[in-house]
Design an enzyme around this catalytic site. Structure first.
Site, PDB file in Angstrom:
ATOM      1  N   ASP A  70       0.401  -0.966   0.072  1.00  0.00           N
ATOM      2  CA  ASP A  70       0.578   0.196   0.195  1.00  0.00           C
ATOM      3  C   ASP A  70       0.591   0.916   0.021  1.00  0.00           C
ATOM      4  O   ASP A  70       2.088   1.310   0.797  1.00  0.00           O
ATOM      5  CB  ASP A  70      -0.957  -0.268   1.115  1.00  0.00           C
ATOM      6  CG  ASP A  70      -2.234   0.867   1.394  1.00  0.00           C
ATOM      7  OD1 ASP A  70      -1.668   1.876   0.494  1.00  0.00           O
ATOM      8  OD2 ASP A  70      -2.430   0.970   2.373  1.00  0.00           O
TER       9      ASP A  70
ATOM     10  N   ASP B  45      -8.624  -7.278   0.048  1.00  0.00           N
ATOM     11  CA  ASP B  45      -6.737  -7.480   1.384  1.00  0.00           C
ATOM     12  C   ASP B  45      -8.286  -7.117   1.916  1.00  0.00           C
ATOM     13  O   ASP B  45      -8.543  -6.042   2.351  1.00  0.00           O
ATOM     14  CB  ASP B  45      -5.910  -7.040   0.899  1.00  0.00           C
ATOM     15  CG  ASP B  45      -5.898  -5.199   1.385  1.00  0.00           C
ATOM     16  OD1 ASP B  45      -5.624  -4.567   2.888  1.00  0.00           O
ATOM     17  OD2 ASP B  45      -7.026  -4.662   0.357  1.00  0.00           O
TER      18      ASP B  45
END
Length: 379
Positions: free
Chosen positions: A95, A274
């Site tokens: 991320d 996720d």
């Protein structure tokens, strides 16, 4: 070394669900897939060996913000990247820190240049710009790097959502400029995914999807959902984005979600997921099973000597009983947190594998409709 590729293997006539294969230099990922979250280079309470053998994870996540602060870039670079540092040999996605920008609203300032924020560890101040984030993700060594974006809160008014989206697009241009002018590190190919934003406004979401698609990246992500909006709204905007984003590229829905969220969004055309839910909820005693949801702390499990879940093929689920796991939780034994985390992650990976098999068999929609009420049952 080659850039990430995606082979679309099968779709169903009565569903947008897709089965495919993503190929990276660290191996293949069969989609749809769930990616365990390893925020600081570790999936909480779970070893890399357990991720491999029990959970059968194919890819894990790391977080740019957290890894930048600890252990820091010098340590990661000296180790040869996160794969070498944590001993994980399969793909890693990072991320960009955009969600942390969202969650650190009280201690950050957003400008055109980037985001100035205070460390949650020691209060020190740091600047994340698109260029800086690309450099950090290169150094971490992700196979898939996420673009730096702003995730607007829910609800956001139209003006804020529009301005935020355009800022994300300008930052995306800068991400690609930096990404394209820098080299892969550690001897394998790194890949950049842009992120769709636009809040809960259809015209903005369509505009953002079209802008992201114009970049012709190897994959695309849908951000800014699962941030407090009603579930039906999340499905509505996920469907909208899947209809707009290219069919021949993997679609990653960030931060989602429950098992039923995942199945419904696979049905809409999402390939990658996720969420911290399986590990976070597991550490709090909530187990997701093939027969429904269990609060393992409940007295009713104290003398239940049946296995956690005999449908799953892993040591945590097939070796320990509900009564024993409850005992560990009420006794505050660390092993309980570990076993619950392994179980929940195993269940999530089992679920997407089952989804894939039913997509390949052509009966995903009917299977989904049959299993959803079971999964949501509170046992």
């Amino acid at each position: 070394m080659a850039a990430l590729t995606f082979e679309l293997q099968k779709t169903n006539d009565n569903s947008k669900a897709r089965a495919g294969v993503i190929t990276t230099d660290h191996g293949q990922i069969e989609t749809p897939i769930f990616m365990p979250v390893g925020t600081v280079g570790s999936v909480k309470a779970v070893t890399q060996q357990q991720l491999n053998t029990d959970i059968k994870a194919q890819i894990i996540l790391g977080n740019t913000y957290h890894l930048y602060l600890r252990p820091g870039l010098e340590v990661l670079e000296a180790a040869g990247g996160l794969h070498k540092f944590n001993g994980w040999s399969k793909p890693i996605l990072t991320d960009s820190g955009g969600y942390q920008v969202f969650s650190l609203a009280a201690s950050r300032k957003i400008t055109e240049e980037g985001v100035m924020f205070q460390s949650h560890i020691d209060g020190s101040r740091h600047m994340f710009s698109p260029e800086r984030v690309m450099d950090i993700e290169r150094t971490i060594g992700a196979d898939i790097m996420m673009a730096f974006d702003e995730c607007p809160p829910y609800p956001s008014d139209y003006k804020y959502a529009k301005n935020s989206m355009h800022l994300t697009h300008r930052w995306l241009d800068r991400c690609f400029t930096r990404f394209n002018s820098t080299e892969d590190k550690y001897g394998y190919t790194q890949n950049l995914f842009p992120i769709v934003q636009g809040g809960t406004y259809k015209d903005l979401r369509v505009e953002s999807c079209q802008y992201i698609a114009s970049k012709d990246a190897v994959g695309n992500a849908i951000g800014g959902l699962s941030v407090g909006e009603p579930m039906e709204m999340m499905y509505e905007f996920t469907q909208l984005c899947c209809e707009e984003l290219p069919e021949n590229k993997p679609r990653y829905l960030m931060g989602v979600g429950t098992p039923w969220n995942i199945l419904n969004c696979i049905h809409l055309g999402v390939d990658m997921f996720d969420c911290v839910m399986p590990t976070r909820n597991g550490r709090n005693g909530m187990l997701f099973t093939t027969k429904g949801v269990i609060n393992i702390r409940n007295k009713k499990w104290a003398s239940d000597f049946s296995l956690l879940d005999d449908e799953l093929d892993n040591n945590a689920s097939n070796y320990y009983t509900k009564a024993y796991l409850r005992h560990l939780f009420v006794s505050d034994e660390i092993l309980g947190l570990q076993l619950a985390s392994i179980h929940n992650l195993s269940f999530y990976l089992w679920l997407v594998k089952q989804a894939r098999e039913h997509i390949l068999a052509g009966d995903f929609a009917s299977w989904k409709d049959d299993i959803l009420p079971v999964l949501q049952t509170r046992l």
